[in-house]
Design an enzyme around this catalytic site. Structure first.
Site, short mmCIF file in Angstrom:
data_model
loop_
_atom_site.label_atom_id
_atom_site.label_comp_id
_atom_site.label_asym_id
_atom_site.label_seq_id
_atom_site.Cartn_x
_atom_site.Cartn_y
_atom_site.Cartn_z
N GLY A 1 0.80 -1.23 0.00
CA GLY A 1 0.00 0.00 0.00
C GLY A 1 0.82 1.27 0.00
O GLY A 1 2.03 1.26 -0.27
N GLU B 1 -2.16 -5.50 -1.11
CA GLU B 1 -1.37 -6.12 -0.04
C GLU B 1 -0.82 -5.05 0.91
O GLU B 1 0.39 -4.94 1.12
CB GLU B 1 -0.19 -6.89 -0.64
N PRO B 2 -1.67 -4.22 1.49
CA PRO B 2 -1.15 -3.16 2.35
C PRO B 2 -0.69 -3.69 3.70
O PRO B 2 -1.33 -4.55 4.29
CB PRO B 2 -2.38 -2.25 2.54
N ARG C 1 1.95 -1.39 5.89
CA ARG C 1 2.27 -0.19 6.66
C ARG C 1 1.08 0.74 6.82
O ARG C 1 0.85 1.30 7.88
CB ARG C 1 3.41 0.55 5.94
N TYR D 1 17.44 1.80 8.32
CA TYR D 1 17.07 2.70 7.21
C TYR D 1 17.23 4.17 7.56
O TYR D 1 16.67 5.02 6.85
CB TYR D 1 15.60 2.50 6.80
N CYS E 1 25.44 -2.91 22.45
CA CYS E 1 26.85 -2.57 22.19
C CYS E 1 27.10 -2.41 20.70
O CYS E 1 27.80 -3.23 20.08
CB CYS E 1 27.74 -3.64 22.78
N GLU E 2 26.52 -1.42 20.08
CA GLU E 2 26.69 -1.11 18.66
C GLU E 2 26.50 0.39 18.50
O GLU E 2 25.58 0.96 19.10
CB GLU E 2 25.59 -1.77 17.81
N TYR F 1 6.62 -2.97 10.81
CA TYR F 1 8.05 -3.26 10.75
C TYR F 1 8.75 -2.83 12.04
O TYR F 1 9.89 -2.39 12.02
CB TYR F 1 8.68 -2.62 9.50
N1 LLP Z 1 3.67 -6.94 -0.82
C1 LLP Z 1 4.96 -7.24 -1.06
C2 LLP Z 1 5.29 -8.16 -2.12
C3 LLP Z 1 5.97 -6.65 -0.26
O1 LLP Z 1 7.25 -6.95 -0.50
C4 LLP Z 1 5.61 -5.74 0.77
C5 LLP Z 1 6.64 -5.14 1.62
C6 LLP Z 1 4.25 -5.47 0.98
C7 LLP Z 1 3.30 -6.08 0.16
C8 LLP Z 1 3.77 -4.54 2.04
O2 LLP Z 1 4.18 -3.25 1.76
P1 LLP Z 1 3.61 -1.99 2.59
O3 LLP Z 1 2.13 -1.89 2.32
O4 LLP Z 1 3.85 -2.27 4.03
O5 LLP Z 1 4.36 -0.83 2.08
N2 LLP Z 1 11.08 -3.10 6.68
C9 LLP Z 1 10.87 -1.97 5.81
C10 LLP Z 1 9.77 -2.24 4.81
C11 LLP Z 1 9.97 -3.50 4.00
C12 LLP Z 1 8.83 -3.76 3.04
C13 LLP Z 1 8.94 -5.10 2.44
N3 LLP Z 1 7.86 -5.46 1.56
C14 LLP Z 1 10.58 -0.73 6.66
O6 LLP Z 1 10.60 -0.84 7.89
O7 LLP Z 1 10.36 0.35 6.13
#
Ligand code: LLP
Length: 424
Positions: free
Chosen positions: A239, A274-275, A277, A317, A345-346, A374
């Site tokens: 999303g 596929e939302p 975040r 990030y 310790c980093e 995340y």
């Molecule tokens: N579908 C697929 C194939 C994905 O790879 C992802 C996220 C999503 C859906 C969900 O995306 P969203 O709606 O959450 O943007 N750890 C990182 C973000 C990694 C995202 C990986 N894939 C962070 O903390 O920003």
């Protein structure tokens, strides 16, 4: 929009003061808001009202069973990327018929598990994966519903580590090879090519690159249909990005939905979204307690009881999270410039550098905002630090949905090798 606000000088989640949770559960601790999760899901669902759609919540963003079950109750499906996530989604009561399986590296066992469960769709990312899936499905007397994840070669901007739609990324099949893939799928007994899938990255706050990618997908759908493929689904991946700072102004779910409606105009097709975040991000915070404030070489370090192992995003990030004291500071309190760090310790165990904060002292409590996605899922037990507890609030009640493990539990899966433990 979220439900974390000061009331009578105390930061609340819905109707529960966060210091009450910190007192009872301890810190570090994640706290999720049911009202916020519900609102985010419903805003999206309402925006697609009238279309055929499946909101497959991306479990990787926040996979706690309590959160997944809350969303399942609203009608959400799930986007999973591992056997573990599939297990969790099913365990949370999300029906297999609403689950899609993404990811570049699905193992044989994971494919079997998903075929056994009878999931809605496999998002396939390579020829060897398609061949493996066909073989396993055929051996099981099944046919797998498949969407191929195409790489549209669209640069979505955003942080390089979470961008996925470029040619250099491992994700998806090459755009110019898409036609060949679908042709090949025709010959494979265990594959039913039902859809096209795309995902160009995460934390994308401007819908324009998404529009470009989705327009390409619609063109491909039309072309495949003209070639006789019964393409009935279009999976548009993750999303929208969310605001992390008060000044952030991302495009809205309504604009996102409107854009998709425009792009797919005149094409009768089921949409899969596929939302992760945008549903969970601003629905969660992480609470921490100040252990020490140390002044050295002209800097002030606020040292917390939570570390990079609890919230990895700043270390991974350079991510920004707003940090609010649980006790509201007077608006005329002069701010201080501090580094906010953890005990690990980093040197990367730093949440904020030169941040302006109201004065903080030992035992004060703070909240990392926008930590619902995340956050807990990326945590580890590095430095043998117990994983943070997780709590969900609903109105004026709350419950612990993951308790902090004990030290005994931390060592429970480990053992010394037999040659050190055998008796003489
Ligand atoms: N579908 C697929 C194939 C994905 O790879 C992802 C996220 C999503 C859906 C969900 O995306 P969203 O709606 O959450 O943007 N750890 C990182 C973000 C990694 C995202 C990986 N894939 C962070 O903390 O920003």
């Amino acid at each position: 929009m979220h439900h974390f606000h000061y009331r009578d000088g105390r930061l609340h989640c819905e109707d529960v003061p966060l210091d009450t949770i910190a007192d009872q559960v301890g810190t570090p601790c994640y706290v999720y808001s049911t009202a916020t999760l519900t609102r985010h899901y419903n805003v999206l669902a309402d925006a697609f009202d009238g279309s055929k759609y499946l909101i497959a919540y991306s479990v990787k963003a926040c996979g706690n069973i309590g959160v997944a079950k809350t969303l399942a109750g609203l009608g959400a499906g799930a986007d999973v990327v591992s056997g573990g996530e599939l297990y969790k989604a099913l365990h949370a009561g999300i029906p297999a018929s609403r689950i899609v399986f993404s990811g570049v590296g699905k193992t044989r066992d994971e494919l079997k598990m998903a075929l056994d469960a009878g999931i809605h769709q496999f998002n396939v990312e390579s020829l060897p994966e398609m061949e493996r899936l066909s073989q396993i499905a055929a051996d099981m007397g099944k046919v797998a519903p498949v969407a191929f994840r195409v790489n549209p070669h669209v640069d979505a901007g955003g942080h390089a580590n979470i961008s996925t739609g470029g040619a250099e990324h491992k994700f998806g099949i090459a755009w110019h090879e898409a036609g060949t893939f679908y042709q090949r799928a025709r010959d494979l007994p265990g594959i039913d090519p039902v859809g096209v899938d795309v995902h160009i990255g995460s934390q994308i706050t401007d819908i324009s690159p998404m529009r470009i990618a989705f327009e390409k997908v619609v063109t491909l759908v039309k072309q495949l249909r003209a070639e006789g493929f019964a393409i009935s689904r279009m999976d548009l991946g993750g999303g929208l990005g969310i605001p992390y700072k008060p000044t952030d102004n991302p495009d809205t779910p309504a604009q996102y939905a409107q854009m998709i409606r425009e792009v797919k105009q005149g094409v009768d097709i089921e949409l899969i979204l596929e939302p992760g975040r945008m549903i969970a991000g601003n629905a969660g915070v992480m609470l921490a307690t100040v252990e020490y404030v140390k002044h050295r070489d002209g800097r002030s370090f606020v040292i917390l009881d939570s570390g990079m192992n609890d919230l990895m995003r700043p270390a991974l990030y350079d991510a920004h999270h707003e940090i609010l004291p649980l006790a509201e500071a007077d608006s005329d309190t002069p701010l201080e410039t501090v580094d906010i760090v953890g005990p690990v310790c980093e040197s990367t165990d730093r949440f904020a550098k030169a941040r302006s904060m109201p004065p903080l002292k030992q035992d004060d409590r703070i909240a990392f905002m926008s930590a619902g996605a995340y956050g807990a899922v990326l945590s580890s037990q590095y430095n043998a630090r117990p994983i943070a507890a997780e709590v969900i609030v609903n109105g004026d009640v709350f419950d612990v949905i993951r308790r902090r493990p004990t030290y005994e539990e931390i060592v429970a899966l480990e053992s010394a090798p037999h040659w050190l433990t055998q008796q003489e």
